[in-house]
Design a protein around this motif. Sequence first.
Motif, PDB file in Angstrom:
ATOM      1  N   HIS A 124      49.241  41.383  27.003  1.00 50.83           N
ATOM      2  CA  HIS A 124      48.983  42.377  28.058  1.00 50.83           C
ATOM      3  C   HIS A 124      47.493  42.682  28.161  1.00 50.83           C
ATOM      4  O   HIS A 124      46.906  42.634  29.257  1.00 50.83           O
ATOM      5  CB  HIS A 124      49.783  43.646  27.752  1.00 50.83           C
ATOM      6  N   GLU A 125      46.860  43.004  27.018  1.00 50.24           N
ATOM      7  CA  GLU A 125      45.441  43.370  27.038  1.00 50.24           C
ATOM      8  C   GLU A 125      44.572  42.171  27.369  1.00 50.24           C
ATOM      9  O   GLU A 125      43.549  42.305  28.055  1.00 50.24           O
ATOM     10  CB  GLU A 125      45.037  43.973  25.689  1.00 50.24           C
ATOM     11  N   ALA A 126      44.950  40.968  26.879  1.00 53.25           N
ATOM     12  CA  ALA A 126      44.186  39.762  27.226  1.00 53.25           C
ATOM     13  C   ALA A 126      44.287  39.474  28.723  1.00 53.25           C
ATOM     14  O   ALA A 126      43.341  38.948  29.334  1.00 53.25           O
ATOM     15  CB  ALA A 126      44.699  38.569  26.418  1.00 53.25           C
ATOM     16  N   GLY A 127      45.421  39.829  29.337  1.00 55.66           N
ATOM     17  CA  GLY A 127      45.562  39.665  30.778  1.00 55.66           C
ATOM     18  C   GLY A 127      44.577  40.525  31.544  1.00 55.66           C
ATOM     19  O   GLY A 127      43.951  40.075  32.517  1.00 55.66           O
ATOM     20  N   HIS A 128      44.429  41.787  31.117  1.00 54.06           N
ATOM     21  CA  HIS A 128      43.421  42.656  31.743  1.00 54.06           C
ATOM     22  C   HIS A 128      42.035  42.034  31.631  1.00 54.06           C
ATOM     23  O   HIS A 128      41.267  41.985  32.606  1.00 54.06           O
ATOM     24  CB  HIS A 128      43.407  44.030  31.056  1.00 54.06           C
ATOM     25  N   ALA A 129      41.690  41.591  30.409  1.00 60.46           N
ATOM     26  CA  ALA A 129      40.353  41.051  30.173  1.00 60.46           C
ATOM     27  C   ALA A 129      40.113  39.794  30.995  1.00 60.46           C
ATOM     28  O   ALA A 129      39.030  39.611  31.582  1.00 60.46           O
ATOM     29  CB  ALA A 129      40.179  40.760  28.677  1.00 60.46           C
ATOM     30  N   THR A 130      41.109  38.905  31.081  1.00 57.07           N
ATOM     31  CA  THR A 130      40.942  37.637  31.805  1.00 57.07           C
ATOM     32  C   THR A 130      40.739  37.873  33.295  1.00 57.07           C
ATOM     33  O   THR A 130      39.811  37.324  33.920  1.00 57.07           O
ATOM     34  CB  THR A 130      42.169  36.744  31.568  1.00 57.07           C
ATOM     35  N   VAL A 131      41.589  38.685  33.888  1.00 59.40           N
ATOM     36  CA  VAL A 131      41.491  38.908  35.340  1.00 59.40           C
ATOM     37  C   VAL A 131      40.183  39.615  35.692  1.00 59.40           C
ATOM     38  O   VAL A 131      39.512  39.258  36.664  1.00 59.40           O
ATOM     39  CB  VAL A 131      42.709  39.722  35.837  1.00 59.40           C
ATOM     40  N   SER A 132      39.805  40.627  34.909  1.00 60.71           N
ATOM     41  CA  SER A 132      38.557  41.341  35.195  1.00 60.71           C
ATOM     42  C   SER A 132      37.358  40.412  35.048  1.00 60.71           C
ATOM     43  O   SER A 132      36.351  40.567  35.751  1.00 60.71           O
ATOM     44  CB  SER A 132      38.407  42.541  34.265  1.00 60.71           C
ATOM     45  N   TRP A 133      37.440  39.415  34.139  1.00 60.70           N
ATOM     46  CA  TRP A 133      36.342  38.457  33.959  1.00 60.70           C
ATOM     47  C   TRP A 133      36.209  37.516  35.158  1.00 60.70           C
ATOM     48  O   TRP A 133      35.105  37.092  35.501  1.00 60.70           O
ATOM     49  CB  TRP A 133      36.591  37.656  32.685  1.00 60.70           C
ATOM     50  N   MET A 134      37.338  37.241  35.800  1.00 60.35           N
ATOM     51  CA  MET A 134      37.337  36.266  36.896  1.00 60.35           C
ATOM     52  C   MET A 134      37.025  36.883  38.257  1.00 60.35           C
ATOM     53  O   MET A 134      36.803  36.140  39.221  1.00 60.35           O
ATOM     54  CB  MET A 134      38.703  35.565  36.977  1.00 60.35           C
ATOM     55  N   LEU A 135      37.032  38.192  38.361  1.00 63.40           N
ATOM     56  CA  LEU A 135      36.824  38.851  39.652  1.00 63.40           C
ATOM     57  C   LEU A 135      35.415  39.419  39.743  1.00 63.40           C
ATOM     58  O   LEU A 135      34.894  39.991  38.777  1.00 63.40           O
ATOM     59  CB  LEU A 135      37.852  39.965  39.849  1.00 63.40           C
ATOM     60  N   GLU A 136      34.821  39.297  40.926  1.00 68.26           N
ATOM     61  CA  GLU A 136      33.420  39.692  41.096  1.00 68.26           C
ATOM     62  C   GLU A 136      33.205  41.186  40.975  1.00 68.26           C
ATOM     63  O   GLU A 136      32.255  41.641  40.347  1.00 68.26           O
ATOM     64  CB  GLU A 136      32.918  39.209  42.469  1.00 68.26           C
ATOM     65  N   TYR A 137      34.101  41.981  41.580  1.00 68.70           N
ATOM     66  CA  TYR A 137      33.850  43.417  41.652  1.00 68.70           C
ATOM     67  C   TYR A 137      34.574  44.214  40.561  1.00 68.70           C
ATOM     68  O   TYR A 137      34.502  45.432  40.546  1.00 68.70           O
ATOM     69  CB  TYR A 137      34.250  43.943  43.024  1.00 68.70           C
TER      70      TYR A 137
END
Length: 666
Positions: free
Chosen positions: A463-476
């Motif tokens: 769950h927490e790795a999912g937050h980190a991965t998506v936030s890393w891939m998005l510009e804003y």
Amino acid sequence: MAEDNKNKNNNNKNNQGFNFKFNPWIFYGFFISIFIIIFVFGNGLNFNNPRPISLSKFYQYLDSNQVDKVSFSNTKATIYLKEQALQDSVHKLVSKDVFNKLNTKGPHYFTEIGDLKDFQETLRKALEQGKISEYTKEPESMWGELLSILLPFLLIGALWIFMMRRMSGGAGGGGGQIFSIGKSKAKLFDEKNDVKVTFANVAGLEGAKEEIQEIVEFLKNPEKYTSIGGKIPKGALLVGPPGTGKTLLAKAVAGEAKVPFFSLSGSDFVEMFVGVGASRVRDLFKQAKEKAPSIIFIDEIDAVGRARGKNNFSGSNDERENTLNQLLTEMDGFGTNTNVIVLAATNRADILDKALLRAGRFDRQIYVDLPDIRERKEIFEVHLKPIKKAEDIDTEFLAKQTPGFSGADIANVCNEAALIAARKNKKSVDKQDFLDAVDRIIGGLEKKNKIVTPEEKRAIAIHEAGHATVSWMLEYAAPLVKVTIVPRGQSLGAAWYLPEERLIVRPEQMLDEMCATMGGRAAEKVVFDKISTGALSDLEKVTKQARAMVTIYGLNDKLGNITYYDSSGQNDYNFSKPYSEETAQVIDKEISTVIEGQYQRAIAILTENKDKLIELADILIDREVIFKDDLEKIFGKRPFEKEVHSAETDINSRINNATENTEKSE
């Protein structure tokens, strides 16, 4: 000179030691005690508790030679038994006194007298026959009957006075007596009081301080403004979120103005008695006029300044409205030469009455906003002065780590850092203690002893790795600082971000933030093909954001440029929605569409990077905490990384230190 000062101090201490403050309740208690004593002894009672018997029973004891003496009045006789009679088990209930000793003194019984002449004749014969040693007739006392009538009224009166004193809250003027309940409860600060807070203690808030400083200058030197036709402002309203320093600004005014300063809360006007609030308002302004030039500060004025005629189920004669009406009259009734200014503070300006906010009452509304990064640095410098800190503390770095913090939050961070350092037996507070304090305040206390099964731990890590991965891939999306799966507060895991401080937010920025928030649930779906209840706070956050986009900011194409937000707060008192049922269905559908769209977007991102997601989760399970460097090793540099953090090297050094400490502990 030193010895003289010592003697003066000793004399002052001695004088303070002999100060006696008279308590009126001592006076009341003394008289009540006297009445009780008169009642007890006036009726011939005592603490041996004689028992009642019938007249025939008394004659039986008299004939059997058990009575020693008798004392009687017109209606009642008191009987004393002989010592030998007390040995009989018949009299066991009266044979012992309160100390469990033989009750030889008596009295032991009492009885009601029928015919006084017959009773007296019977006693005379018994005395002649030697059956009793003596009998006496007591004079009638009126005190017992009088007190039995008056005592209930006296007790009720004393209770009533006590209740009035309690409900008056110790109001000033006569020590809080019932007749002073309408007196103002404002605390007076003047030039003789030790008020240490000045504008030097208020960091940031430059615009607010400038306007407040002008009011102080007017009171110190009114001719500077009146000579060219200016008039004294009637009042200034400090508005802003909690903890931003509104009350602190008022304290600084008290320290700077050098004029009498009346301070009280809006709730101090409110009382259960009709007319008390208005009376206290009148008394407050009367005192302020007598000591003019002066300042009145009303904290949390929304307690009495709420808009009239809304949600008023108590009838037209509402006590709060009467208080507000009196406040409006007193403020508008000032002459311009009275030199009395009203300051007030609230974080609910939207619910205040419009008549209170008009020019001529509160001429100025000073908005005290959350501090920006420069102001946070100044606030840290103020609160760090009394703390023994390490030499390498960088206040600019601390300011960057606390976006959205108010002045009260920063004070709490400094205090928590000192407590954490003391808990670790350190002699000074270092940078890591401040970072731990920020984590403690944002995420809550670590619960390392919480029992988590391996399956649950892996689900939390995904769950927490999912937050980190998506936030890393998005510009804003906000840049990541660290992620942990150690339970904190009510959460089983947490991710820390350093959001960019924006004045306006565009739709793509909000959508990226929502997508990153949904990354946790999306990761569970991608890896396990199942979802859990762990995304509750995420769902709450994105639902609020989506509802704001659709109903407040007009960022939805289907509804168009329309908002249902009411800054005046009028909608809070309406029983109907400001839109039709058809529009409500459209709103619900659009909110769901926005959220589901970002959820599917997060699933697509994570499906594409599933291997890296699992690798990141494995590191998280192994070390329980990951930092920005770990994501760079797996995903590489972000292509849209912005150089907005001048303290990047400090963050990297902290990450490296934390990584080394984790490896050593393993």
